[in-house]
Motif scaffolding. Structure first.
Motif, short mmCIF file in Angstrom:
data_model
loop_
_atom_site.label_atom_id
_atom_site.label_comp_id
_atom_site.label_asym_id
_atom_site.label_seq_id
_atom_site.Cartn_x
_atom_site.Cartn_y
_atom_site.Cartn_z
N UNK A 54 -32.74 73.36 -33.66
CA UNK A 54 -32.27 73.27 -32.28
C UNK A 54 -32.99 72.15 -31.54
N UNK A 55 -34.26 71.97 -31.81
CA UNK A 55 -34.98 70.83 -31.23
C UNK A 55 -34.39 69.52 -31.73
N UNK A 56 -34.06 69.47 -33.01
CA UNK A 56 -33.55 68.26 -33.62
C UNK A 56 -32.24 67.81 -32.98
N UNK A 57 -31.38 68.76 -32.60
CA UNK A 57 -30.08 68.39 -32.03
C UNK A 57 -30.08 68.41 -30.50
N UNK A 58 -31.26 68.58 -29.91
CA UNK A 58 -31.35 68.51 -28.45
C UNK A 58 -31.02 69.80 -27.73
N UNK A 59 -31.17 70.94 -28.40
CA UNK A 59 -30.87 72.23 -27.77
C UNK A 59 -32.07 73.17 -27.79
N UNK A 60 -33.26 72.61 -27.80
CA UNK A 60 -34.45 73.44 -27.74
C UNK A 60 -34.44 74.32 -26.50
N UNK B 195 -32.39 76.84 -26.04
CA UNK B 195 -31.07 77.43 -25.77
C UNK B 195 -30.69 78.46 -26.83
N UNK B 196 -31.63 78.88 -27.64
CA UNK B 196 -31.33 79.77 -28.76
C UNK B 196 -30.75 81.11 -28.36
N UNK B 197 -31.10 81.62 -27.17
CA UNK B 197 -30.61 82.95 -26.75
C UNK B 197 -29.28 82.88 -26.00
N UNK B 198 -28.77 81.69 -25.76
CA UNK B 198 -27.47 81.56 -25.11
C UNK B 198 -26.34 81.99 -26.04
N UNK C 122 -22.26 81.19 -27.24
CA UNK C 122 -21.39 80.02 -27.29
C UNK C 122 -20.57 79.80 -26.01
N UNK C 123 -20.15 80.89 -25.34
CA UNK C 123 -19.33 80.74 -24.15
C UNK C 123 -20.09 80.07 -23.00
N UNK C 124 -21.40 80.05 -23.07
CA UNK C 124 -22.21 79.42 -22.03
C UNK C 124 -22.41 77.93 -22.24
N UNK C 125 -21.89 77.39 -23.33
CA UNK C 125 -22.13 76.01 -23.70
C UNK C 125 -20.92 75.13 -23.43
N UNK C 126 -21.19 73.86 -23.21
CA UNK C 126 -20.11 72.87 -23.13
C UNK C 126 -19.61 72.55 -24.54
N UNK C 127 -18.51 71.80 -24.61
CA UNK C 127 -17.98 71.43 -25.91
C UNK C 127 -18.97 70.63 -26.74
N UNK C 128 -19.65 69.69 -26.11
CA UNK C 128 -20.63 68.89 -26.83
C UNK C 128 -21.80 69.73 -27.32
N UNK C 129 -22.23 70.68 -26.50
CA UNK C 129 -23.33 71.56 -26.92
C UNK C 129 -22.90 72.46 -28.07
N UNK C 130 -21.66 72.95 -28.03
CA UNK C 130 -21.16 73.76 -29.14
C UNK C 130 -21.16 72.95 -30.43
N UNK C 131 -20.77 71.69 -30.34
CA UNK C 131 -20.75 70.88 -31.55
C UNK C 131 -22.16 70.63 -32.06
N UNK C 132 -23.12 70.51 -31.15
CA UNK C 132 -24.52 70.36 -31.57
C UNK C 132 -25.00 71.60 -32.31
N UNK C 133 -24.55 72.77 -31.87
CA UNK C 133 -24.87 74.00 -32.61
C UNK C 133 -24.25 73.94 -34.00
N UNK C 134 -23.00 73.49 -34.06
CA UNK C 134 -22.33 73.36 -35.35
C UNK C 134 -23.07 72.41 -36.28
N UNK C 135 -23.59 71.33 -35.73
CA UNK C 135 -24.35 70.37 -36.53
C UNK C 135 -25.65 71.00 -37.02
N UNK D 233 -25.68 84.80 -30.87
CA UNK D 233 -26.31 83.80 -30.01
C UNK D 233 -26.28 82.44 -30.71
N UNK D 234 -26.71 81.42 -29.97
CA UNK D 234 -26.83 80.09 -30.56
C UNK D 234 -27.74 80.15 -31.79
N UNK D 235 -28.90 80.78 -31.63
CA UNK D 235 -29.84 80.89 -32.75
C UNK D 235 -29.24 81.69 -33.91
N UNK D 236 -28.48 82.72 -33.57
CA UNK D 236 -27.84 83.54 -34.60
C UNK D 236 -26.81 82.76 -35.39
#
Length: 314
Positions: free
Chosen positions: A121-127, A129-132, A134-147, A94-97
């Motif tokens: 996740x709150x810091x990067x604007x994805x509060x 979304x932890x249980x999502x 990666x396939x459910x995310x846009x490219x920008x959201x994936x990069x926020x997870x990476x950050x 998951x995103x959180x994982x």
């Protein structure tokens, strides 16, 4: 914060790095700009020794990484976060994982991991979304997870390898704004690799331009803009080749002042504007103007005294 000296890296007959020196100050965003094959990604990977240079030294936060054994190097890397071009997320997690993964490797207890992941996740604007996945995310959201994952170990340095090159312009802007905010709020030193001048213009305090495994020029953006013959200035403000007698004016901090009209009044000069532009760079407005000028030559001295870089084509 980062000091590389005399870096060399050879792949067969190709010198990916050919005597590279790099100096990145604490708390700045430093861009390494160059086209494909310039050696910039190799340089980035040498900074955290994912690639070990054939010669030279790399010091990060006062620690010479090239002298460390594997165990000490792994510990040092925990203070160096890295963002990848194509996100490098684990699809099975998951995103959180994904964000928690480096904390697991570091042996952080579960309760503390969960708290830290939620905070990131709150810091990067994805509060929320932890249980999502990666396939459910846009490219920008994936990069926020990476950050968020790169920040998990509270790094002093953040390395970014073409982090926005796979994103559309609007998403690129939002990711660059996030990096700038993290730089300001967390005091992070960020070293980013890019082939896009717009990325440098948007967020960088300093820049190095690479070509053929060498650094052609390096320094603060304000300093390079005021350096005669600077390649950075030419690329940010492209102007036709000047004719003999043409005058190129480069100014920082004077973009909103009526300098030209002052010269006309004070020296009874005739000025013909041939071209130019103004950009917002490193927190200030910077401009470059190509003109012809007739009248009292003391006008050029006046412009120099005002702090403008004045170049007269021969």
């Amino acid at each position: 914060m980062i000091q590389a000296s005399g870096l060399r890296k050879q792949y067969g007959e190709t010198a990916a790095l050919d005597g590279v020196d790099l100096h990145v100050r604490k708390g700045e965003i430093f861009g390494v700009l160059g086209q494909s094959g310039a050696g910039k990604s190799t340089l980035l990977r040498c900074v955290n020794l994912l690639e070990r240079p054939d010669a030279g030294t790399v010091t990060v936060d006062g620690q010479d990484l090239t002298r460390l054994g594997n165990r000490e190097l792994n510990q040092a890397r925990q203070r160096i976060g890295m963002i990848h071009q194509h996100f490098a997320l684990l699809s099975s997690r998951t995103v959180a994982g994904n964000v928690a993964f480096p904390l697991e490797v570091m042996g952080v207890p579960r309760a503390e991991r969960e708290r830290r992941v939620a905070e990131l996740l709150d810091l990067v604007g994805l509060g929320g979304r932890g249980n999502d996945r990666p396939r459910q995310l846009s490219g920008g959201q994936k990069q926020r997870v990476g950050i968020a994952r790169a920040l998990a170990g509270n790094p002093a340095v953040l390395l970014s390898d073409e982090a926005t090159s796979a994103l559309d312009p609007a998403t690129t802007d939002s990711i660059l704004a996030l990096l700038k905010r993290l730089n300001t709020e967390l005091g992070l030193t960020i070293l980013l690799i890019t082939h896009e001048m717009n990325v440098v213009k948007a967020v960088c305090d300093s820049v190095a331009i690479m070509s053929g495994g060498r650094i052609e020029e390096s320094g603060t953006i304000a300093g390079l803009i005021r350096t005669p013959g600077s390649r950075l200035t030419r690329e940010i403000f492209p102007l036709p080749a000047p004719s003999p007698g043409d005058i190129t004016l480069t100014f920082t901090g004077h973009a909103d002042e009526p300098v030209i009209s002052e010269v006309v009044r004070k020296f009874d000069a005739d000025i013909n504007v041939l071209g130019g532009a103004i950009e917002d760079l490193a927190g200030s407005r910077v401009g470059r103007l190509r003109v012809t000028l007739s009248g009292d030559p003391a006008a050029l001295t006046y412009l120099r005294d005002k702090g403008l870089l004045v170049e007269v084509a021969s």
